[in-house]
Design a protein around this motif. Structure first.
Motif, short mmCIF file in Angstrom:
data_model
loop_
_atom_site.label_atom_id
_atom_site.label_comp_id
_atom_site.label_asym_id
_atom_site.label_seq_id
_atom_site.Cartn_x
_atom_site.Cartn_y
_atom_site.Cartn_z
N VAL A 48 -16.96 45.60 -19.48
CA VAL A 48 -16.76 45.96 -20.93
C VAL A 48 -16.56 44.58 -21.80
O VAL A 48 -15.58 44.17 -22.65
CB VAL A 48 -15.41 46.86 -21.06
CG1 VAL A 48 -15.72 48.32 -20.84
CG2 VAL A 48 -14.25 46.33 -20.72
N CYS A 49 -17.47 43.98 -21.73
CA CYS A 49 -17.39 42.35 -22.39
C CYS A 49 -17.54 42.42 -23.86
O CYS A 49 -16.87 41.66 -24.47
CB CYS A 49 -18.90 41.64 -21.97
SG CYS A 49 -18.92 41.53 -20.13
N GLU A 50 -18.00 43.51 -24.41
CA GLU A 50 -17.76 43.57 -25.92
C GLU A 50 -16.32 43.58 -26.22
O GLU A 50 -15.91 43.45 -27.41
CB GLU A 50 -18.31 44.88 -26.31
CG GLU A 50 -19.78 45.12 -25.94
CD GLU A 50 -20.18 45.70 -24.68
OE1 GLU A 50 -19.31 45.92 -23.83
OE2 GLU A 50 -21.26 46.16 -24.55
N ARG A 51 -15.41 44.21 -25.52
CA ARG A 51 -13.82 44.05 -25.78
C ARG A 51 -13.32 42.91 -25.30
O ARG A 51 -12.04 43.14 -25.25
CB ARG A 51 -13.50 45.36 -25.29
CG ARG A 51 -13.94 46.57 -26.11
CD ARG A 51 -13.94 46.54 -27.56
NE ARG A 51 -12.55 46.51 -28.03
CZ ARG A 51 -11.81 47.34 -28.53
NH1 ARG A 51 -12.09 48.64 -28.46
NH2 ARG A 51 -10.60 47.28 -29.10
N SER A 52 -13.68 41.53 -24.72
CA SER A 52 -13.14 40.80 -24.09
C SER A 52 -12.12 40.08 -25.25
O SER A 52 -12.38 40.19 -26.21
CB SER A 52 -13.98 39.65 -23.97
OG SER A 52 -14.69 38.98 -24.74
N ASN A 53 -10.96 39.83 -24.59
CA ASN A 53 -10.32 39.70 -23.65
C ASN A 53 -9.78 41.16 -23.11
O ASN A 53 -9.04 41.49 -23.87
CB ASN A 53 -9.00 38.74 -23.28
CG ASN A 53 -9.61 37.32 -23.38
OD1 ASN A 53 -11.05 37.05 -23.13
ND2 ASN A 53 -8.97 36.34 -23.39
N VAL A 54 -10.12 41.67 -22.01
CA VAL A 54 -9.67 42.86 -21.38
C VAL A 54 -8.24 42.82 -20.64
O VAL A 54 -8.19 42.15 -19.47
CB VAL A 54 -10.60 43.86 -20.74
CG1 VAL A 54 -10.28 44.94 -20.23
CG2 VAL A 54 -11.78 43.91 -21.71
N VAL A 55 -7.34 43.59 -20.82
CA VAL A 55 -6.22 43.90 -20.09
C VAL A 55 -6.02 45.44 -19.97
O VAL A 55 -6.09 46.19 -20.89
CB VAL A 55 -4.95 43.30 -20.82
CG1 VAL A 55 -3.59 43.63 -20.04
CG2 VAL A 55 -5.08 41.75 -21.07
N VAL A 56 -5.84 45.72 -18.58
CA VAL A 56 -5.53 47.18 -18.27
C VAL A 56 -4.18 47.27 -17.96
O VAL A 56 -3.65 46.63 -17.23
CB VAL A 56 -6.54 47.51 -17.08
CG1 VAL A 56 -6.15 48.90 -16.66
CG2 VAL A 56 -8.06 47.31 -17.32
N VAL A 57 -3.34 48.21 -18.58
CA VAL A 57 -2.05 48.43 -18.22
C VAL A 57 -1.99 49.57 -17.33
O VAL A 57 -2.50 50.97 -17.65
CB VAL A 57 -1.51 48.53 -19.73
CG1 VAL A 57 0.21 48.84 -19.38
CG2 VAL A 57 -1.63 47.67 -20.80
N HIS A 58 -1.32 49.47 -16.18
CA HIS A 58 -1.08 50.49 -15.25
C HIS A 58 0.18 51.32 -15.42
O HIS A 58 1.24 50.67 -15.68
CB HIS A 58 -1.07 50.01 -13.97
CG HIS A 58 -2.45 49.29 -13.52
ND1 HIS A 58 -3.40 49.91 -12.84
CD2 HIS A 58 -2.81 48.06 -14.03
CE1 HIS A 58 -4.27 48.92 -12.45
NE2 HIS A 58 -4.05 47.92 -13.25
#
Length: 115
Positions: A48-58
């Motif tokens: 999802v490079c269009e939204r870099s920097n990506v962080v996923v919250v678990h």
């Protein structure tokens, strides 16, 4: 215990794409801010490079069992967003606490960016 996955590959963490961001410093700050309270994983490209920097919250395991799902955040490029992510995890994260207002515009569905 909550968890974060931080993308650091082709675009996320790239000085070429985001030259004004100290990517290594950001990752160090995230790890320092969460301490031993939450896990931090570093991922290769999440596509999802269009939204870099990506962080996923678990969500926590209990919240996951109750139906909470991963929350993808994009454009996490400055300290106030990192602080908001950490505060959200400390408050319980997805399924337990509402996302901080400052993060609402960062939330996205990765399916919207599928190849």
């Amino acid at each position: 215990m909550g968890a974060l996955t931080v993308c650091r590959d082709c675009c996320c963490g790239s000085a070429d794409k985001h030259p004004g961001v100290d990517h290594d410093g950001q990752l160090t700050a995230i790890r320092g801010a969460v301490g031993e309270r939450h896990r931090v994983r570093v991922s290769e490209c999440l596509r999802v490079c269009e939204r870099s920097n990506v962080v996923v919250v678990h969500p926590t395991p209990a919240a996951r069992r109750a139906g909470a799902r991963l929350v993808h955040l994009g454009d996490v490029l400055d300290d106030h967003l990192v602080d908001a992510v950490v505060d959200w995890l400390d408050a319980g994260g997805p399924g337990k606490a509402e996302a901080p207002t400052v993060l609402i515009g960062c939330i996205f569905d990765p399916k919207d960016y599928a190849d």
